[in-house]
Scaffold this active site. Structure first.
Site, PDB file in Angstrom:
ATOM      1  N   ASP A  67     -37.324  21.128 -13.189  1.00  0.00           N
ATOM      2  CA  ASP A  67     -37.508  20.294 -14.378  1.00  0.00           C
ATOM      3  C   ASP A  67     -38.225  21.027 -15.506  1.00  0.00           C
ATOM      4  OD1 ASP A  67     -39.976  20.403 -13.067  1.00  0.00           O
ATOM      5  OD2 ASP A  67     -39.843  18.362 -12.323  1.00  0.00           O
ATOM      6  N   ASN A 136     -47.348   9.353  -6.519  1.00  0.00           N
ATOM      7  CA  ASN A 136     -46.549   8.118  -6.476  1.00  0.00           C
ATOM      8  C   ASN A 136     -45.219   8.312  -5.718  1.00  0.00           C
ATOM      9  OD1 ASN A 136     -45.036   9.662  -8.220  1.00  0.00           O
ATOM     10  ND2 ASN A 136     -45.162   8.260  -9.958  1.00  0.00           N
ATOM     11  N   HIS A 138     -42.980  10.674  -6.298  1.00  0.00           N
ATOM     12  CA  HIS A 138     -41.868  11.298  -7.041  1.00  0.00           C
ATOM     13  C   HIS A 138     -41.569  12.695  -6.485  1.00  0.00           C
ATOM     14  CE1 HIS A 138     -44.592  13.187 -10.419  1.00  0.00           C
ATOM     15  NE2 HIS A 138     -44.420  14.040  -9.437  1.00  0.00           N
ATOM     16  N   GLU A 143     -38.969   9.499 -10.853  1.00  0.00           N
ATOM     17  CA  GLU A 143     -40.073   8.564 -10.728  1.00  0.00           C
ATOM     18  C   GLU A 143     -39.613   7.290 -10.007  1.00  0.00           C
ATOM     19  OE1 GLU A 143     -42.879   9.677 -11.399  1.00  0.00           O
ATOM     20  OE2 GLU A 143     -43.203  10.274 -13.478  1.00  0.00           O
TER      21      GLU A 143
HETATM   22  P1  PGA Z   1     -48.858  18.992  -8.188  1.00  0.00           P
HETATM   23  O1  PGA Z   1     -47.592  18.169  -8.616  1.00  0.00           O
HETATM   24  O2  PGA Z   1     -48.353  20.137  -7.371  1.00  0.00           O
HETATM   25  O3  PGA Z   1     -49.472  19.464  -9.473  1.00  0.00           O
HETATM   26  O4  PGA Z   1     -49.746  18.094  -7.399  1.00  0.00           O
HETATM   27  C1  PGA Z   1     -46.636  17.856  -7.663  1.00  0.00           C
HETATM   28  C2  PGA Z   1     -45.588  16.950  -8.269  1.00  0.00           C
HETATM   29  O5  PGA Z   1     -45.933  16.178  -9.177  1.00  0.00           O
HETATM   30  O6  PGA Z   1     -44.438  16.983  -7.826  1.00  0.00           O
END
Ligand code: PGA
Length: 240
Positions: A67, A136, A138, A143
């Site tokens: 992304d 959450n 995702h 999301e």
């Molecule tokens: P993070 O993000 O590695 O910064 O915890 C993971 C994600 O949001 O997929």
């Protein structure tokens, strides 16, 4: 799902490299799916060390990222283009023409999405997809929602994610509200998925991922359950 419990973040990062190297050992021209965020930073450090020692060659590796934020210049420190160069690409022998990240800073986002979908079609199945997980649930920027998308498209970030990612910005207001993200079908289009998680913040999501019996778009990571080869490599806090 194979669950690998690690003592701490460093062990998680080293173990992830070991698993990835084993999965790629007979692959001539590996295609890697790459993720951003804090979680894989240690893994990328280990990849750089392995590259320096001649134990991991990137000259034939092609990569695709999950992304990119909409409206951020690739030169901007907050962009995932910058992140990937800073944390990995500038330090290993990957060829510039071989790595791919959605281009989300132009005026024609629909075209950028179409081009990324085309590129993913051309590249085909990844050998290994590296993944993090949001608090959450995702994966990439898919999301929680009533429905999820199969392919790459423009997504709206939830307040949870904006809050979580605001640690990289001066204030939550500066966090982009949209991104171009691979869809769930794109993520699953890999021979193996290596999901990393560390820290208490990920406990709830990892617990739900391991124990869920349902495919629930309100918990996007649940769709990993249909994939035949998922490794969850996590520290003991995330697995507690
Ligand atoms: P993070 O993000 O590695 O910064 O915890 C993971 C994600 O949001 O997929």
């Amino acid at each position: 799902m194979k669950i690998i419990k690690c003592e701490n973040y460093q062990e998680m990062s080293e173990k992830a490299l070991e698993v990835i190297q084993e999965l790629l050992k007979d692959v001539e021209k590996p295609v890697l799916g790459l993720a951003t965020g804090s979680t894989p930073e240690g893994l990328y450090q280990e990849m750089i060390k392995a590259n320096e020692k001649g134990e991991m060659d990137f000259s034939d590796i092609c990569s695709v990222n999950l992304d990119e934020y909409v409206g951020i210049d690739p030169e901007n420190e907050q962009s995932y283009h910058y992140y990937m160069k800073d944390h990995l690409f500038d330090h290993v022998n990957i060829k510039e023409e071989n790595y791919n990240i959605p281009k989300a800073d132009g005026d024609d986002l629909d075209k950028a999405v179409e081009e990324y979908n085309q590129l993913l079609d051309e590249i085909g199945r990844r050998n290994v997809q590296i993944l993090g997980i949001g608090n959450n649930g995702h994966i990439a920027f898919n999301e929680p929602d009533k429905t999820l998308s199969i392919g790459t498209r423009i997504v709206q970030l939830t307040d949870d994610t904006i809050e979580a990612n605001s640690r990289f910005f001066d204030s939550p207001e500066e966090v982009p509200k949209k991104a171009i993200s691979m869809g769930i079908g794109d993520i699953l289009n890999a021979d193996h998925i290596v999901l990393l998680a560390n820290g208490k913040g990920k406990q709830k999501a990892i617990h739900q991922l391991i124990h869920t019996e349902e495919l629930d778009p309100m918990f996007p990571a649940s769709f990993l359950k249909v994939h035949p080869s998922v490794f969850i490599i996590a520290d003991k806090e995330a697995l507690a």
